[in-house]
Design an enzyme around this catalytic site. Structure first.
Site, PDB file in Angstrom:
ATOM      1  CG  ASP A 286     -10.112  15.559 -15.765  1.00  0.00           C
ATOM      2  OD1 ASP A 286      -9.471  14.874 -16.588  1.00  0.00           O
ATOM      3  OD2 ASP A 286     -11.209  15.196 -15.285  1.00  0.00           O
TER       4      ASP A 286
ATOM      5  CE1 TYR B 257     -16.802  11.146 -16.536  1.00  0.00           C
ATOM      6  CE2 TYR B 257     -16.489  11.288 -14.165  1.00  0.00           C
ATOM      7  CZ  TYR B 257     -16.808  10.550 -15.286  1.00  0.00           C
ATOM      8  OH  TYR B 257     -17.131   9.226 -15.164  1.00  0.00           O
TER       9      TYR B 257
ATOM     10  CE  LYS C 287     -13.384   7.264 -18.446  1.00  0.00           C
ATOM     11  NZ  LYS C 287     -13.674   8.579 -17.907  1.00  0.00           N
TER      12      LYS C 287
ATOM     13  NE  ARG D  24      -2.995   0.402   3.279  1.00  0.00           N
ATOM     14  CZ  ARG D  24      -2.311   0.750   4.379  1.00  0.00           C
ATOM     15  NH1 ARG D  24      -1.677   1.899   4.431  1.00  0.00           N
ATOM     16  NH2 ARG D  24      -2.268  -0.053   5.424  1.00  0.00           N
TER      17      ARG D  24
HETATM   18  C1  LIG Z   1     -13.958   9.126 -16.673  1.00  0.00           C
HETATM   19  C2  LIG Z   1     -13.504  10.477 -16.281  1.00  0.00           C
HETATM   20  C3  LIG Z   1     -13.229  10.787 -14.950  1.00  0.00           C
HETATM   21  C4  LIG Z   1     -13.426   9.785 -13.827  1.00  0.00           C
HETATM   22  O1  LIG Z   1     -12.524   8.739 -13.915  1.00  0.00           O
HETATM   23  P1  LIG Z   1     -12.805   7.221 -13.413  1.00  0.00           P
HETATM   24  O2  LIG Z   1     -11.610   6.480 -13.863  1.00  0.00           O
HETATM   25  O3  LIG Z   1     -14.092   6.781 -14.053  1.00  0.00           O
HETATM   26  O4  LIG Z   1     -12.932   7.280 -11.921  1.00  0.00           O
HETATM   27  C5  LIG Z   1     -12.793  12.067 -14.652  1.00  0.00           C
HETATM   28  N1  LIG Z   1     -12.634  12.993 -15.624  1.00  0.00           N
HETATM   29  C6  LIG Z   1     -12.903  12.735 -16.914  1.00  0.00           C
HETATM   30  C7  LIG Z   1     -12.717  13.799 -17.926  1.00  0.00           C
HETATM   31  C8  LIG Z   1     -13.341  11.465 -17.290  1.00  0.00           C
HETATM   32  O5  LIG Z   1     -13.631  11.215 -18.571  1.00  0.00           O
END
Ligand SMILES: *Cc1c(COP(=O)(O)O)cnc(C)c1O
Length: 376
Positions: A173, A100, A198, A48
């Protein structure tokens, strides 16, 4: 010296002893042996705290983002949560109106429970952001660009400079842009966040998240503590899959960008479509800003709005044969979704909007599929 791209293709290219494996073995151990003298000869105590399973994937990502350090998390949300947990109670966060959906809901939930103060700015409005930052002391500026689900663009350099002036840290992000197209840390952001679920992984078979930092700051130290003690860690196999996915990142992103641009341009002329939202189109309000801070493409995400409204949008989604009806984005296969109904109550998404995650199939197949689905 080889390029960053070669390094990524080789997954750092370390060859493991004793068998000289071309790809790294998967380190599954949860704990590591202590020597008789009490030391840890392997340099690890407990998984961890930092599993050796993360070394390659974190290092590839660190280099791709041009950062000082990178950390993997159990999901994109776990990565974002670690940032928010690293704040002091009541710290002010300024976030964009368009972002998001689930992360926006999470911020609103934290604010409702008094954990943070929260204010919003219009994604592309730097003057509005300046006013919002001047309104009250702010700890964190959140940016998402291009932002879900309309792909509005925030000028990272201008926004991060403003945040710095006001003593706030900037987190971007960059899930949609990927490090192939945009380098937020070089533009002045402090931390870059990814849903590695993604594009970084790219095959719809891993949920993972990541952060990279421009420098080893007190905020970053706190985020590290939040991963270790908050416990939102990734499994070794997922880390291994992520490394494998990233080896083709450049190819996949470039193919998705080319497909998305072609689709956007052709769909813009379609009689059933009221608007195509894609930052690569000169008609998109964020086109100039996107062209200035993205290189090599505008991403694989685009949205279309239907002239005949929500019923037509749902009908088109029902009729596709190549696109898969599913949420999420950034994988090799193309996905389509009626975004407002996925987001549900309180959604800001127009009901006539379909969100397309354009994959790497031949563009002709994708275009033909959409044309037959759009036909009367
Ligand atoms: C999918 C996504 C998230 C969240 O990520 P997870 O891996 O589903 O927890 C945050 N920001 C964007 C732009 C996303 O497409």
């Amino acid at each position: 010296m080889s390029s960053l791209e070669t390094l990524t293709v080789h997954g750092l290219g370390r060859v493991a002893d004793p068998y000289r494996d071309i790809v790294p073995p998967i380190h599954l151990a949860s704990t590591f042996e202590r020597a008789a003298d009490g030391s840890y000869p392997g340099g690890r105590v407990y998984a961890r705290d930092g599993s050796p399973a993360y070394i390659e994937a974190e290092e590839v990502l660190r280099r791709l983002e041009g950062g000082a350090q990178a950390l993997l998390f159990a999901s994109g949300h776990a990565a974002a949560t670690a940032v928010l947990q690293a704040l002091e109670p009541g710290d002010r966060v300024v976030a964009p109106h368009s972002m998001y959906w689930a992360l926006r809901k999470w911020l609103l939930d934290l604010a409702e429970h008094g954990r943070i103060q929260l204010a919003f700015y219009d994604n592309a409005d730097i003057d509005g952001l300046r006013a919002q930052l001047a309104a009250a002391p702010t700890r964190l500026l959140w940016i998402e660009t291009p932002a879900n689900p309309t792909w509005e663009v925030t000028d990272i350099r201008a926004a991060a400079a403003l945040a710095r002036e006001h003593g706030a840290a900037t987190v971007v992000d960059s899930t949609v842009a990927t490090p192939v197209l945009c380098q937020p840390l070089a533009l002045g952001a402090d931390i870059v966040m990814h849903s590695a679920t993604k594009y970084l992984n790219g095959h719809s078979d891993v949920v993972a998240g990541a952060l990279a930092t421009r420098e080893d700051s007190p905020l970053w130290q706190r985020i590290r503590v939040m991963r270790n003690l908050g416990g939102g860690i990734l499994g070794p196999f997922e880390a291994w899959l992520l490394l494998r996915g990233m080896r083709t990142l450049h190819l996949r992103v470039r193919a998705a960008c080319a497909n998305a641009l072609r689709l956007a341009a052709e769909l813009e002329a379609h009689p059933a479509i009221a608007q195509v939202l894609y930052p690569g189109l000169p008609s998109h309000p964020g086109h100039v800003a996107a062209a200035a801070q993205m290189r090599g493409g505008f991403g694989g995400m685009l949205s279309i709005r239907l002239k005949d409204g929500e019923a037509k949008a749902r009908d088109v989604a029902a009729r596709v044969r190549v696109f898969k009806r599913a949420t999420s984005l950034g994988s090799v296969e193309s996905l389509i979704e009626h975004r407002a109904s996925v987001e549900g109550e309180g959604s800001r998404c127009p009901p006539d909007l379909l969100r397309l995650s354009v994959g790497i199939e031949p563009a002709d197949d994708l275009l033909a599929d959409l044309r037959q689905a759009l036909a009367d």
